[in-house]
Design a protein around this motif. Sequence first.
Motif, short mmCIF file in Angstrom:
data_model
loop_
_atom_site.label_atom_id
_atom_site.label_comp_id
_atom_site.label_asym_id
_atom_site.label_seq_id
_atom_site.Cartn_x
_atom_site.Cartn_y
_atom_site.Cartn_z
N ILE A 51 0.88 -1.07 0.01
CA ILE A 51 -0.04 -0.03 -0.08
C ILE A 51 1.01 1.28 0.01
CG2 ILE A 51 -1.54 1.39 1.41
CD1 ILE A 51 -3.12 -1.37 2.16
N SER A 52 1.86 1.39 0.69
CA SER A 52 3.03 2.30 0.68
C SER A 52 3.51 2.64 -0.55
CB SER A 52 4.00 2.06 1.84
OG SER A 52 4.94 3.05 1.78
N ILE A 53 3.80 1.54 -1.21
CA ILE A 53 4.58 1.80 -2.73
C ILE A 53 3.43 2.27 -3.46
CG2 ILE A 53 5.62 0.56 -4.46
CD1 ILE A 53 7.10 -1.23 -2.26
N LEU A 54 2.36 1.74 -3.59
CA LEU A 54 1.36 2.05 -4.27
C LEU A 54 0.66 3.46 -4.22
CD1 LEU A 54 -0.88 -1.36 -4.37
CD2 LEU A 54 0.26 -0.35 -6.15
N ASP A 55 0.64 4.03 -2.83
CA ASP A 55 0.23 5.43 -2.63
C ASP A 55 1.54 6.32 -3.03
OD1 ASP A 55 -1.96 4.73 -1.31
OD2 ASP A 55 -1.09 4.71 0.85
N GLY A 56 2.76 5.91 -3.18
CA GLY A 56 3.60 6.58 -3.93
C GLY A 56 3.51 6.72 -5.34
N VAL A 58 0.44 6.70 -6.76
CA VAL A 58 -0.62 7.66 -6.90
C VAL A 58 -0.04 8.95 -6.87
CG1 VAL A 58 -2.87 8.14 -5.90
CG2 VAL A 58 -2.18 5.85 -5.76
N LYS A 59 1.03 9.32 -5.84
CA LYS A 59 1.47 10.57 -5.72
C LYS A 59 2.01 11.14 -7.06
CE LYS A 59 1.56 10.82 -0.74
NZ LYS A 59 2.09 10.64 0.53
N LYS A 60 2.59 10.10 -7.67
CA LYS A 60 3.43 10.45 -8.95
C LYS A 60 2.54 10.54 -9.87
CE LYS A 60 7.97 8.52 -7.24
NZ LYS A 60 8.81 9.76 -7.41
N GLY A 61 1.36 10.04 -9.84
CA GLY A 61 0.35 10.27 -10.90
C GLY A 61 0.30 8.78 -12.00
N LEU A 62 0.94 7.83 -11.38
CA LEU A 62 1.32 6.74 -12.28
C LEU A 62 0.17 5.60 -11.63
CD1 LEU A 62 5.11 6.38 -11.94
CD2 LEU A 62 3.78 7.45 -13.58
N ALA A 63 -0.71 5.86 -10.85
CA ALA A 63 -1.82 5.06 -10.49
C ALA A 63 -2.72 5.74 -9.84
CB ALA A 63 -1.35 3.71 -9.39
N THR A 64 -4.02 5.26 -10.01
CA THR A 64 -5.43 5.71 -9.15
C THR A 64 -5.72 4.78 -8.07
OG1 THR A 64 -6.72 4.70 -10.69
CG2 THR A 64 -5.89 7.00 -11.19
N GLY A 67 -11.70 3.32 -3.57
CA GLY A 67 -12.32 2.32 -2.52
C GLY A 67 -11.28 1.23 -2.45
N GLY A 68 -10.10 1.70 -2.20
CA GLY A 68 -8.85 0.55 -2.00
C GLY A 68 -8.36 -0.25 -3.10
N VAL A 69 -8.94 0.01 -4.11
CA VAL A 69 -8.55 -0.62 -5.32
C VAL A 69 -7.61 0.51 -6.16
CG1 VAL A 69 -9.18 -1.56 -7.62
CG2 VAL A 69 -10.73 -2.05 -5.59
N TYR A 70 -6.16 -0.26 -6.55
CA TYR A 70 -5.25 0.64 -7.38
C TYR A 70 -5.19 0.28 -8.69
CZ TYR A 70 -3.44 2.06 -2.73
OH TYR A 70 -3.44 2.50 -1.53
N ARG A 71 -5.03 0.97 -9.58
CA ARG A 71 -5.25 0.67 -10.80
C ARG A 71 -3.83 1.45 -11.57
NH1 ARG A 71 -10.41 0.05 -10.08
NH2 ARG A 71 -11.23 -1.89 -10.81
N PRO A 72 -3.21 0.90 -12.58
CA PRO A 72 -2.13 1.89 -13.29
C PRO A 72 -2.78 2.90 -14.23
CG PRO A 72 -2.39 -0.19 -14.33
CD PRO A 72 -3.40 -0.17 -13.00
N VAL A 73 -2.11 4.24 -14.31
CA VAL A 73 -2.63 5.08 -15.20
C VAL A 73 -1.96 4.77 -16.66
CG1 VAL A 73 -2.50 7.59 -15.55
CG2 VAL A 73 -3.01 6.81 -13.44
#
Length: 76
Positions: A51-56, A58-64, A67-73
């Motif tokens: 989750i920490s890496i995925l949140d990073g 998201v902050k870089k704009g590479l994922a969204t 509701g707790g589901v991460y997807r690549p941008v």
Amino acid sequence: MLNSISAVNDDAAGVNMKLGTQQKSVLEALRRHKSWHPGCGWIWKNRSQTISILDGLVKKGLATTTGGVYRPVISE
């Protein structure tokens, strides 16, 4: 394959960003699996690290995340 995303173009900011080894690996896995959510079957070391890496990403704009589901941008 992971080396091809060592510098990712952030179109919104118009700058190149460097990704760490773990971020590259998680982004590649996110692209391959199309999404991540708790219990989906893959993690990086443990759930909180993932989750920490995925949140990073998201902050870089590479994922969204919604509701707790991460997807690549971006895609290859």
